[in-house]
Design an enzyme around this catalytic site. Structure first.
Site, PDB file in Angstrom:
ATOM      1  N   HIS A  26      -3.758 -14.671 -11.232  1.00 12.32           N
ATOM      2  CA  HIS A  26      -3.121 -14.222 -11.882  1.00 12.32           C
ATOM      3  C   HIS A  26      -2.739 -15.184 -12.980  1.00 12.32           C
ATOM      4  O   HIS A  26      -1.442 -14.509 -13.506  1.00 12.32           O
ATOM      5  CB  HIS A  26      -1.557 -13.613 -10.883  1.00 12.32           C
ATOM      6  CG  HIS A  26      -1.767 -12.628  -9.532  1.00 12.32           C
ATOM      7  ND1 HIS A  26      -0.672 -12.150  -9.095  1.00 12.32           N
ATOM      8  CD2 HIS A  26      -2.931 -11.956  -9.884  1.00 12.32           C
ATOM      9  CE1 HIS A  26      -1.345 -11.320  -8.553  1.00 12.32           C
ATOM     10  NE2 HIS A  26      -2.217 -11.002  -9.083  1.00 12.32           N
ATOM     11  N   HIS A  82      -4.907  -2.686   1.005  1.00  9.96           N
ATOM     12  CA  HIS A  82      -4.133  -2.641  -0.649  1.00  9.96           C
ATOM     13  C   HIS A  82      -5.498  -2.637  -1.359  1.00  9.96           C
ATOM     14  O   HIS A  82      -6.280  -3.340  -0.932  1.00  9.96           O
ATOM     15  CB  HIS A  82      -4.179  -4.412  -0.715  1.00  9.96           C
ATOM     16  CG  HIS A  82      -3.163  -4.987  -1.703  1.00  9.96           C
ATOM     17  ND1 HIS A  82      -2.152  -4.266  -2.883  1.00  9.96           N
ATOM     18  CD2 HIS A  82      -3.189  -6.292  -1.565  1.00  9.96           C
ATOM     19  CE1 HIS A  82      -2.172  -4.930  -4.066  1.00  9.96           C
ATOM     20  NE2 HIS A  82      -2.306  -6.066  -3.089  1.00  9.96           N
ATOM     21  N   GLU A  84      -5.996  -3.831  -4.529  1.00 13.92           N
ATOM     22  CA  GLU A  84      -5.472  -5.232  -5.476  1.00 13.92           C
ATOM     23  C   GLU A  84      -7.069  -5.645  -5.449  1.00 13.92           C
ATOM     24  O   GLU A  84      -7.929  -5.539  -4.531  1.00 13.92           O
ATOM     25  CB  GLU A  84      -5.047  -6.318  -5.660  1.00 13.92           C
ATOM     26  CG  GLU A  84      -4.666  -6.723  -6.806  1.00 13.92           C
ATOM     27  CD  GLU A  84      -3.879  -8.509  -7.122  1.00 13.92           C
ATOM     28  OE1 GLU A  84      -2.951  -8.268  -5.956  1.00 13.92           O
ATOM     29  OE2 GLU A  84      -3.303  -8.584  -8.041  1.00 13.92           O
ATOM     30  N   ASP A  86      -9.187  -8.325  -5.863  1.00 16.97           N
ATOM     31  CA  ASP A  86      -9.139  -9.090  -4.710  1.00 16.97           C
ATOM     32  C   ASP A  86      -9.725  -8.753  -3.293  1.00 16.97           C
ATOM     33  O   ASP A  86     -10.394  -9.833  -3.291  1.00 16.97           O
ATOM     34  CB  ASP A  86      -7.753 -10.814  -4.328  1.00 16.97           C
ATOM     35  CG  ASP A  86      -6.684  -9.952  -4.550  1.00 16.97           C
ATOM     36  OD1 ASP A  86      -6.057  -9.239  -4.731  1.00 16.97           O
ATOM     37  OD2 ASP A  86      -6.539 -10.653  -3.910  1.00 16.97           O
ATOM     38  N   HIS A 146       2.075  -6.333  -1.877  1.00 19.58           N
ATOM     39  CA  HIS A 146       2.743  -7.124  -2.971  1.00 19.58           C
ATOM     40  C   HIS A 146       3.134  -6.056  -4.233  1.00 19.58           C
ATOM     41  O   HIS A 146       2.927  -6.107  -4.775  1.00 19.58           O
ATOM     42  CB  HIS A 146       1.672  -8.272  -3.454  1.00 19.58           C
ATOM     43  CG  HIS A 146       0.748  -8.343  -5.300  1.00 19.58           C
ATOM     44  ND1 HIS A 146      -0.131  -8.548  -5.387  1.00 19.58           N
ATOM     45  CD2 HIS A 146       2.114  -8.354  -6.015  1.00 19.58           C
ATOM     46  CE1 HIS A 146       0.211  -8.953  -6.407  1.00 19.58           C
ATOM     47  NE2 HIS A 146       0.986  -9.190  -6.942  1.00 19.58           N
ATOM     48  N   ASP A 165      -1.716  -9.106   2.206  1.00 25.39           N
ATOM     49  CA  ASP A 165      -0.822 -10.249   1.467  1.00 25.39           C
ATOM     50  C   ASP A 165      -0.006 -11.194   2.134  1.00 25.39           C
ATOM     51  O   ASP A 165       0.012 -12.440   1.709  1.00 25.39           O
ATOM     52  CB  ASP A 165      -0.506  -9.787   0.279  1.00 25.39           C
ATOM     53  CG  ASP A 165      -1.271  -9.737  -1.053  1.00 25.39           C
ATOM     54  OD1 ASP A 165      -3.392 -10.613  -1.098  1.00 25.39           O
ATOM     55  OD2 ASP A 165      -1.395  -8.801  -1.867  1.00 25.39           O
ATOM     56  N   TYR A 193       2.433 -19.635  -2.998  1.00 22.55           N
ATOM     57  CA  TYR A 193       2.382 -17.824  -2.863  1.00 22.55           C
ATOM     58  C   TYR A 193       3.186 -17.194  -2.840  1.00 22.55           C
ATOM     59  O   TYR A 193       3.531 -16.485  -3.654  1.00 22.55           O
ATOM     60  CB  TYR A 193       1.092 -18.335  -1.536  1.00 22.55           C
ATOM     61  CG  TYR A 193       0.321 -16.330  -1.805  1.00 22.55           C
ATOM     62  CD1 TYR A 193      -1.092 -15.846  -2.041  1.00 22.55           C
ATOM     63  CD2 TYR A 193       1.078 -15.644  -1.232  1.00 22.55           C
ATOM     64  CE1 TYR A 193      -1.340 -14.952  -2.089  1.00 22.55           C
ATOM     65  CE2 TYR A 193       0.324 -14.148  -0.851  1.00 22.55           C
ATOM     66  CZ  TYR A 193      -0.448 -13.581  -0.883  1.00 22.55           C
ATOM     67  OH  TYR A 193      -0.862 -12.731  -1.206  1.00 22.55           O
ATOM     68  N   HIS A 224      -5.281 -13.838   2.850  1.00 21.57           N
ATOM     69  CA  HIS A 224      -5.862 -14.971   2.080  1.00 21.57           C
ATOM     70  C   HIS A 224      -5.584 -15.994   3.036  1.00 21.57           C
ATOM     71  O   HIS A 224      -4.675 -16.358   3.716  1.00 21.57           O
ATOM     72  CB  HIS A 224      -5.257 -15.402   1.040  1.00 21.57           C
ATOM     73  CG  HIS A 224      -4.951 -14.182  -0.309  1.00 21.57           C
ATOM     74  ND1 HIS A 224      -6.636 -14.345  -0.938  1.00 21.57           N
ATOM     75  CD2 HIS A 224      -4.269 -13.021  -0.313  1.00 21.57           C
ATOM     76  CE1 HIS A 224      -6.555 -13.137  -1.854  1.00 21.57           C
ATOM     77  NE2 HIS A 224      -5.391 -12.253  -2.002  1.00 21.57           N
TER      78      HIS A 224
HETATM   79 FE1  FEO Z   1      -1.985  -8.605  -3.960  1.00 21.02          FE
HETATM   80 FE2  FEO Z   1      -4.332 -10.699  -2.692  1.00 21.02          FE
HETATM   81  O1  FEO Z   1      -3.738  -9.368  -3.742  1.00 21.02           O
END
Ligand code: FEO
Length: 363
Positions: A26, A82, A84, A86, A146, A165, A193, A224
């Site tokens: 990001h 999610h 996003e 990633d 997130h 996340d 994070y 992650h």
């Molecule tokens: Fe909100 Fe790890 O993506």
């Protein structure tokens, strides 16, 4: 963490990818790379459910890892916690090899359509349980932890929560489990994070923590970093602290300097602050990264900020920090300022106006 398949428990594997050289996420600075965890769950029918994927550039690692366990054609369901990129970027590649049912929140289903043209995702509701291959998966939306589309998925029989996340860290450790990696580093990276991603949504994060605790999981597997097992109480404690008011005994001092004057004044300020606060985090923006200031601000009650004047304004680095404070809304309540100038001031006035406009109080 290497790009290897790791068995998490009976019939459950981590099949995602590591990205140890990644330094930006990001746009903010990360210290120890990251991982994109995806999980493969074998059903009693011998077919498989995939939970999340990885970013598009890591699709080949994901495909290779899954292939070590099963042909991709045996994937009968994909749970998208999610969307996003990633976590969803490799989805189109996976879907070239199988035709699974896809489960996601209603918000995620919309994004799957707009991002990838996927039209048939099954929308799930809070607390809904789906039996897939004999295993019971229960879904709990966690909006804004997130994105609005986030959810977590719970396998009650295994007491295993796939938290996406939430509780994650950008940490490409040498092992998947907290007991095998350096969990103190994992906790530090979890705070970094949280501060740089989750902090504006502290209220929603608190709800997610409460929901997670009510399930009494024994294992929390984020998308992650390391998986929380023995040190699950530590990460839960950290999240509770980060969602609560910061301790009045912690402050952050951040400054920039052109010719050394502001740095000299910062040294004086630091001495004063150490008399008032038990913990003082000091950042010289000529060498320190704004992401680390934001990290310290996640636990600070007070900000002391210093800048030289640059044509009536603070320096670009201080202006960027102020922009990040406006966006990420750290929970400090009071601020103090200092500044230097050669032939005309303005930086302190400008910083004061901005911080007051953001809702903070001058001390
Ligand atoms: Fe909100 Fe790890 O993506």
């Amino acid at each position: 963490m290497k790009n290897t398949v790791t068995r998490l428990s009976e019939g459950i594997w981590q099949v995602g990818a590591a990205d140890p050289d990644c330094t930006r996420f990001h746009g903010y600075y990360i210290h120890r790379g990251t991982t994109y965890n995806a999980y493969l769950v074998r059903g009693e029918n011998g077919k498989f459910t995939l939970i999340d994927t990885v970013r598009d550039s890591k699709a080949s690692e994901l495909i290779g890892n899954i292939a070590q366990i099963t042909p991709l054609s045996q994937i009968e369901a994909i749970i998208v916690n999610h969307t996003e990129p990633d976590h969803s970027g490799a989805l189109p590649v996976v879907l070239q090899n199988c035709s699974p049912r896809i489960y996601a929140t209603a918000a995620a289903a919309k994004l799957l359509k707009s991002q990838y043209g996927i039209e048939n995702a099954i929308s799930v509701k809070a607390g809904q349980t789906e039996t897939i291959g004999g295993r019971e998966f229960t879904f709990y939306p966690t909006p804004m932890v997130h994105w609005p589309d986030n959810m977590v998925t719970y396998l009650a029989k295994d007491k295993l929560l796939f938290s996406n996340d939430a509780f994650g860290q950008h940490y490409a450790a040498n092992a998947l489990l907290d007991v095998d990696a350096d969990y103190t580093v994992a906790l530090a990276e979890a705070r970094h994070y949280f501060a740089n991603i989750v902090m504006p949504f502290r209220a929603q994060a608190k709800n997610a923590v409460d929901a997670a605790l009510s399930l009494s999981p024994k294992t929390v597997a984020p998308s992650h970093g390391v998986v929380w097992t023995k040190h699950l109480p530590d990460i839960v404690k950290l999240y509770k602290e980060l969602c609560d008011k910061p301790s009045a005994s912690v402050c952050t001092l951040a400054f920039d300097s052109m010719w050394g004057g502001c740095a000299e004044e910062a040294a004086n300020k630091e001495k004063e602050l150490r008399e008032q606060f038990k913990e003082v985090h000091v950042f010289d923006l000529r060498k320190d990264h704004i992401s680390d200031v934001i990290d310290a601000l996640s636990i600070s009650a007070h900000l002391c900020l210093g800048s030289p004047t640059h044509y009536l304004h603070p320096t670009a680095r201080i202006a960027t920090l102020l922009a990040e404070i406006e966006t990420l809304k750290p929970p400090f309540t009071t601020f103090s300022l200092f500044g230097t100038f050669g032939w005309g001031g303005g930086a302190v006035k400008c910083m004061k106006e901005k911080l007051e406009a953001f809702g903070y109080t001058a001390q």
